[in-house]
Design an enzyme around this catalytic site. Structure first.
Site, PDB file in Angstrom:
ATOM      1  N   ASN A 118       7.189   5.082 -10.396  1.00  0.00           N
ATOM      2  CA  ASN A 118       8.085   3.951 -10.644  1.00  0.00           C
ATOM      3  C   ASN A 118       8.671   3.969 -12.055  1.00  0.00           C
ATOM      4  O   ASN A 118       8.870   2.912 -12.671  1.00  0.00           O
ATOM      5  CB  ASN A 118       7.366   2.620 -10.383  1.00  0.00           C
ATOM      6  CG  ASN A 118       7.746   2.023  -9.033  1.00  0.00           C
ATOM      7  OD1 ASN A 118       8.905   2.066  -8.628  1.00  0.00           O
ATOM      8  ND2 ASN A 118       6.768   1.484  -8.334  1.00  0.00           N
ATOM      9  N   ASP A 165       4.325   7.768  -6.418  1.00  0.00           N
ATOM     10  CA  ASP A 165       5.418   6.940  -6.915  1.00  0.00           C
ATOM     11  C   ASP A 165       5.002   6.373  -8.267  1.00  0.00           C
ATOM     12  O   ASP A 165       4.226   5.416  -8.341  1.00  0.00           O
ATOM     13  CB  ASP A 165       5.715   5.828  -5.913  1.00  0.00           C
ATOM     14  CG  ASP A 165       6.929   4.996  -6.297  1.00  0.00           C
ATOM     15  OD1 ASP A 165       7.474   5.206  -7.396  1.00  0.00           O
ATOM     16  OD2 ASP A 165       7.323   4.125  -5.500  1.00  0.00           O
ATOM     17  N   ASN A 207       6.552   8.256  -0.431  1.00  0.00           N
ATOM     18  CA  ASN A 207       6.498   6.799  -0.317  1.00  0.00           C
ATOM     19  C   ASN A 207       7.184   6.431   0.990  1.00  0.00           C
ATOM     20  O   ASN A 207       8.417   6.472   1.090  1.00  0.00           O
ATOM     21  CB  ASN A 207       7.187   6.129  -1.506  1.00  0.00           C
ATOM     22  CG  ASN A 207       7.094   4.613  -1.468  1.00  0.00           C
ATOM     23  OD1 ASN A 207       7.177   3.994  -0.419  1.00  0.00           O
ATOM     24  ND2 ASN A 207       6.942   4.010  -2.623  1.00  0.00           N
ATOM     25  N   TYR A 223       0.253   4.834  -6.483  1.00  0.00           N
ATOM     26  CA  TYR A 223       1.473   4.038  -6.315  1.00  0.00           C
ATOM     27  C   TYR A 223       1.494   3.045  -7.471  1.00  0.00           C
ATOM     28  O   TYR A 223       0.897   1.977  -7.408  1.00  0.00           O
ATOM     29  CB  TYR A 223       1.466   3.329  -4.957  1.00  0.00           C
ATOM     30  CG  TYR A 223       2.575   2.314  -4.790  1.00  0.00           C
ATOM     31  CD1 TYR A 223       3.889   2.635  -5.111  1.00  0.00           C
ATOM     32  CD2 TYR A 223       2.308   1.030  -4.321  1.00  0.00           C
ATOM     33  CE1 TYR A 223       4.906   1.714  -4.969  1.00  0.00           C
ATOM     34  CE2 TYR A 223       3.314   0.102  -4.162  1.00  0.00           C
ATOM     35  CZ  TYR A 223       4.609   0.440  -4.493  1.00  0.00           C
ATOM     36  OH  TYR A 223       5.616  -0.476  -4.354  1.00  0.00           O
ATOM     37  N   GLU A 238       2.700   3.178  -0.362  1.00  0.00           N
ATOM     38  CA  GLU A 238       3.230   1.986   0.311  1.00  0.00           C
ATOM     39  C   GLU A 238       2.959   2.055   1.819  1.00  0.00           C
ATOM     40  O   GLU A 238       3.878   1.972   2.631  1.00  0.00           O
ATOM     41  CB  GLU A 238       4.719   1.802   0.026  1.00  0.00           C
ATOM     42  CG  GLU A 238       4.995   1.058  -1.262  1.00  0.00           C
ATOM     43  CD  GLU A 238       6.383   0.449  -1.305  1.00  0.00           C
ATOM     44  OE1 GLU A 238       6.507  -0.770  -1.073  1.00  0.00           O
ATOM     45  OE2 GLU A 238       7.341   1.182  -1.592  1.00  0.00           O
ATOM     46  N   ASP A 249      13.129   4.464   2.018  1.00  0.00           N
ATOM     47  CA  ASP A 249      14.086   4.481   0.910  1.00  0.00           C
ATOM     48  C   ASP A 249      13.732   5.548  -0.117  1.00  0.00           C
ATOM     49  O   ASP A 249      14.434   5.703  -1.112  1.00  0.00           O
ATOM     50  CB  ASP A 249      14.166   3.101   0.245  1.00  0.00           C
ATOM     51  CG  ASP A 249      12.804   2.592  -0.191  1.00  0.00           C
ATOM     52  OD1 ASP A 249      11.784   3.154   0.254  1.00  0.00           O
ATOM     53  OD2 ASP A 249      12.751   1.624  -0.966  1.00  0.00           O
ATOM     54  N   HIS A 250      12.637   6.276   0.109  1.00  0.00           N
ATOM     55  CA  HIS A 250      12.254   7.436  -0.691  1.00  0.00           C
ATOM     56  C   HIS A 250      12.348   8.683   0.184  1.00  0.00           C
ATOM     57  O   HIS A 250      12.418   8.598   1.416  1.00  0.00           O
ATOM     58  CB  HIS A 250      10.825   7.305  -1.218  1.00  0.00           C
ATOM     59  CG  HIS A 250      10.632   6.188  -2.194  1.00  0.00           C
ATOM     60  ND1 HIS A 250      10.303   6.385  -3.512  1.00  0.00           N
ATOM     61  CD2 HIS A 250      10.712   4.839  -2.032  1.00  0.00           C
ATOM     62  CE1 HIS A 250      10.188   5.227  -4.125  1.00  0.00           C
ATOM     63  NE2 HIS A 250      10.421   4.262  -3.242  1.00  0.00           N
TER      64      HIS A 250
END
Length: 629
Positions: free
Chosen positions: A199, A197, A7, A157, A42, A297-298
């Site tokens: 989530n 991802d 991501n 995603y 993303e 951030d991943h």
């Protein structure tokens, strides 16, 4: 062979980080990742804004899925090395509804059948309604399905639960994904890899605070975690292959909140996965995460496949043969980016309209080139013609001894530049309703100044002698309405935001409180005869606000600004400067006292206006004590 998932939180932000900023093209970044199949989530772009080197990076075939109506949001991509992992088929979305033009034929499709809403038990929304179709779920650019022969790869995603209203959307997307995989496994007898991802945190071990008793008791109460727990092995068909290589490893996190400096202390969660069916396990040799790679951030996750395996019968199967790879180059599936009109030469790119053109000459214009009218897009980027004409007129007539002053354009100047035309006789007065004023020499040099507004030249001229007969102008300001008086004196000043207005009100109230506490006026800098005292007072007046110390650690705090829309947006505050970590103090309402770990951030919080009040009061008290009775 390596399969990697990441991501990236924006395809345009990734090159801003090291080491990705050292590469000149997207192909260099893909080479540095050292993978044959690269899956991004993303992407946060659109087809219209995708650069050419990102869409068709050298030897890599690329496939994209973007949101139908919301650009710069979501989006997934799959890059495959054409020499080692050329795909057989590919399609966008999970429901089979997203089709190119012309639509994919039966031979080009990955599957003969697709999931339908009546195949699942849909999750109702807040109004108790369930989706009638999967078109809305597939319209956000969240899935790509690519067939590699040995397996079908699904890059997803999954939605994040940003609000209660999005919970039903998130759950129904999970259920659609599960049904698509079930059809591939049970009806088509295919091996499947689902990566990306998701989530969702799978177990308490995958969350930084999962070891707390308060988290373990209610961990699987969330519907998304309960669904994922049933879909994963041993309860379901999908095997979390990276966890199989690291069954007891703590801190195996793939996502962190960078706004809280959470990556420094590895305060994160594992929400990125590579899930495979059981038949692919003999091919997989290793799997892990890459937390050292920055840029999002991943962090990336990957698995490695063996080049060949030996069956129980003694037969050896090579990976290239199982994936139906050939020695000669093979064209990718039709939805690949190289077949888009803008990259295949079928569509003229926008830059072609802005190339240099030959200037034609007309004999009727005495050998002077005839200027061409700019296009619409060029006119939008050109300065206003009226201001251009005015500036040229002023600059040619202004004396060299004075600076050039740019005045606002007059209404008589036309708004568009036109080619030079032969002079025409002046029309008769009968045909004109309004006769324009005749230009004079003085009008080109000076324009009538607006009353109350000084020109630039006035700052370089000698001040006029003050007349003794004129009375001094006095402006009265009402103390009860300072904002209204200020706005009346400066009508061109933009209105203050709510945060700035609150700050002014707080400073005004503080001044009133200080005036009431001390009836005698404080000494002004001009009342001191000692220059040292003057300097000390002025330094104290303009000194920056010193950050207070937090109450738990006694360390200087750090100032932040509120960016969230609302009445406090723009206001500043101080909190503990230590990074967050497992058990950091969120407050008594969110954290049990026995679970607080004081090695991390405490719950200190104070508005900057309150810190300023306390600092001014302390200075006043110190000054009073130093002066004595």
């Amino acid at each position: 062979m390596r399969i990697l998932s990441w991501n990236i939180n924006g395809i345009r932000t990734l090159p801003k980080y090291h080491p990705w900023n050292t590469f000149d093209s997207c192909e260099g970044i893909l080479d540095e990742l050292k993978a044959d199949i690269i899956c991004f989530q993303e992407v946060k772009s659109s087809r219209a804004s995708l650069p050419r080197d990102v869409a068709i990076p050298g030897r890599y075939h690329s496939f994209f899925s973007f949101p139908v109506s919301k650009g710069g949001y979501s989006g997934v991509a799959v890059y495959t090395n054409s020499r080692t992992a050329a795909p057989l088929k590919a399609e966008e979305g999970l429901s089979g509804r997203l089709q190119p033009q012309p639509p994919l034929s039966a031979e080009e499709r990955v599957s003969p059948s697709y999931p339908y809403p009546h195949d699942i038990t849909a999750y109702p929304d807040e109004q108790g309604e369930v989706p009638a179709t999967f078109e809305a779920l597939d319209a956000e650019g969240r899935g790509l399905v690519v067939d590699f022969g040995l397996f079908v790869l699904i890059n997803v995603y999954c939605p994040n639960e940003t609000s209660d209203a999005r919970l039903s959307f998130k759950m129904n997307y999970h259920l659609m994904l599960q049904e698509r995989v079930r059809k591939l496994i049970e009806e088509e007898h295919r091996e499947v890899i689902v990566l990306g991802d998701i989530n969702v945190c799978a177990t308490p071990l995958d969350h930084a605070e999962g070891h707390f008793a308060s988290s373990q008791d209610t961990f699987y109460e969330h519907p998304a975690r309960a669904w994922f727990h049933k879909w994963r092995s041993p309860n379901g068909p999908m095997i979390d292959v990276i966890r199989t290589f690291w069954p007891e490893r703590k801190g195996l996190y793939t996502c962190w909140n960078t706004k809280l400096q959470a990556r420094e202390t590895n305060y994160g969660g594992r929400i990125d996965y590579i899930l495979v069916t059981k038949g692919l396990l003999p091919w997989i040799s290793h799997g892990d995460i890459q937390p050292s790679l920055k840029g999002s951030d991943h962090c990336p996750i990957y698995i490695d496949l063996r080049d060949e395996i030996t069956l129980g019968s003694g037969e050896t199967i090579k990976l290239r043969d199982a994936m139906q790879q050939t020695d000669t180059a093979r064209e990718p599936p039709r939805i690949a980016a190289k077949f888009w009109d803008e990259f295949s030469g079928k569509q003229t790119v926008l830059s072609a309209f802005f190339g240099k053109r030959a200037v034609s000459r007309d004999a009727s214009n005495d050998g002077q080139p005839t200027p061409s009218l700019p296009s619409t897009s060029q006119q939008s980027n050109m300065p206003d013609a009226s201001s251009t004409v005015t500036d040229v007129q002023l600059s040619t007539t202004q004396p060299a001894s004075q600076p050039v002053i740019k005045h606002p354009p007059s209404p008589e100047v036309p708004k568009k530049l036109k080619p030079s035309q032969p002079s025409k006789p002046a029309p008769s007065p009968a045909t004109n309703k309004r006769k324009p004023p005749e230009p004079t020499a003085s009008s080109s040099k000076k324009r009538k100044q607006v009353k109350g507004q000084a020109s630039l030249a006035s700052f370089f001229s000698k001040p006029a002698a003050a007349s003794g007969s004129k009375s001094r102008e006095v402006i009265e300001i009402d103390d009860e309405t300072p904002a209204a008086s200020t706005s009346a004196l400066a009508p061109d000043t933009p209105p203050l935001s709510q945060a700035e207005q609150d700050q002014l009100d707080a400073d005004y109230r503080l001044a009133c409180e200080l005036a009431q506490e001390d009836a005698e006026p404080s000494p002004t800098p001009s009342s001191f005869q000692n220059p040292t005292q003057k300097k000390a007072v002025w330094s104290e007046l303009f000194a920056p606000i010193q950050p207070p110390h937090c109450t738990v650690h006694g360390e200087p705090t750090k100032m932040y600004t509120v960016n969230k829309p609302g009445p406090n947006k723009g206001k500043t505050f101080f909190i503990c400067s230590r990074p967050v970590g497992p058990g950091y103090d969120k407050g008594k309402s969110e954290r049990l006292r026995e679970e607080v770990d004081h090695r991390y951030r405490c719950n200190y919080f104070k508005w900057t206006s309150d810190v300023k009040k306390a600092s001014l009061r302390e200075r006043e008290r110190t000054r009073t004590l130093s002066q004595g009775p």
